[in-house]
Design an enzyme around this catalytic site. Structure first.
Site, PDB file in Angstrom:
ATOM      1  N   LEU A  58       0.809  -1.222   0.000  1.00 59.73           N
ATOM      2  CA  LEU A  58       0.000   0.000   0.000  1.00 59.73           C
ATOM      3  C   LEU A  58       0.842   1.271   0.000  1.00 59.73           C
ATOM      4  O   LEU A  58       0.530   2.218  -0.718  1.00 59.73           O
ATOM      5  CB  LEU A  58      -0.913  -0.029   1.238  1.00 59.73           C
ATOM      6  CG  LEU A  58      -1.861   1.132   1.437  1.00 59.73           C
ATOM      7  CD1 LEU A  58      -2.933   1.115   0.371  1.00 59.73           C
ATOM      8  CD2 LEU A  58      -2.509   1.053   2.800  1.00 59.73           C
ATOM      9  N   ASP A  59       1.907   1.277   0.795  1.00 50.77           N
ATOM     10  CA  ASP A  59       2.649   2.539   0.908  1.00 50.77           C
ATOM     11  C   ASP A  59       3.813   2.667  -0.082  1.00 50.77           C
ATOM     12  O   ASP A  59       4.564   3.626  -0.010  1.00 50.77           O
ATOM     13  CB  ASP A  59       3.098   2.793   2.349  1.00 50.77           C
ATOM     14  CG  ASP A  59       4.172   1.831   2.812  1.00 50.77           C
ATOM     15  OD1 ASP A  59       4.606   1.007   1.989  1.00 50.77           O
ATOM     16  OD2 ASP A  59       4.562   1.895   3.983  1.00 50.77           O
ATOM     17  N   ALA A  60       3.926   1.720  -1.019  1.00 51.03           N
ATOM     18  CA  ALA A  60       5.041   1.777  -1.971  1.00 51.03           C
ATOM     19  C   ALA A  60       4.952   2.998  -2.883  1.00 51.03           C
ATOM     20  O   ALA A  60       5.911   3.774  -2.993  1.00 51.03           O
ATOM     21  CB  ALA A  60       5.074   0.501  -2.793  1.00 51.03           C
TER      22      ALA A  60
END
Lengths: 82, 135
Positions: A58-60
């Site tokens: 998700l935070d890539a």
């Protein structure tokens, strides 16, 4: 000067929208974890592990957005002065 | 805090160790080519590794269905801290490190990010196995 202001706006949008997307994603992820743990308590640790995996995915994109935003602010914008 | 809330041993150190096992050989190979390439790649990797370790430390702080509230709360603080630390890391590197090979810096960052996807599934399965053995 105007171009430099546009660069700062672009960086602000990159970082701000990235943070917004991460916040929505993590809110949903945390909410689903609470729901799942409440329904099947014995699956709690397994769900937590899967949540950690999803958090990485998700935070890539926002993290790369932050990197490009910082590059614009600290490397591109100062070179536009003058 | 609920009495049933369990504090967990975090896999953050194992995560850092695996990532360093990848970074150090690549940096050494790049060092043979050029010093600039080596430290640009290493800095990119470090900017991801340290905030990610902070997040891992928080994500595995608590476990169990009774401590779901604390799991979600620590996840929130972990992710907020990770985001802030990544911002700070990028800002510091772009402000104070000159010269910097930007493509290799981003390559280091993105390679650690992709390694994290594999590492997350590996660490998670190991952590779950150790949890089962403890019971």
């Amino acid at each position: 000067m105007e171009a430099q202001a546009l660069v700062y706006i672009a960086a602000a949008l990159l970082i701000g929208l990235g943070a917004l997307g991460t916040a929505i994603g993590f809110g949903t992820l945390g909410g689903k974890l609470l729901e799942g743990s409440a329904r099947q308590p014995e699956q709690g640790p397994a769900l937590q592990g899967k949540m950690f995996l999803m958090a990485g995915l998700l935070d890539a994109v926002p993290m790369i957005g932050v990197g490009i935003g910082m590059y614009l602010i600290f490397a591109v914008a100062p070179g536009m002065v003058g | 805090m609920d009495q049933q809330t369990k504090a967990m041993k975090s896999p953050a150190l194992a995560s850092i160790a695996v990532q360093l096992v990848v970074v150090v050989p690549v940096a050494l190979v790049l060092l043979v080519v050029d010093m600039l390439f080596a430290y640009s790649f290493s800095l990119g990797a470090i900017v991801y590794i340290l905030p990610n370790a902070y997040f891992t430390l928080y994500a595995f702080r608590y476990t169990g269905a009774r401590s779901s509230y604390w799991v979600v709360k620590s996840l929130k603080w972990g992710e907020s801290g990770k985001f802030a630390l990544v911002c700070l890391g990028f800002a510091l590197v772009f402000r104070f490190v000159q010269p910097l090979h930007t493509p290799l810096f981003f390559t280091g960052f993105c390679s650690m990010l992709m390694l994290q996807w594999w590492l997350a599934s590996f660490v998670t399965s190991k952590w779950l196995t150790s949890l089962r053995h403890r019971r």
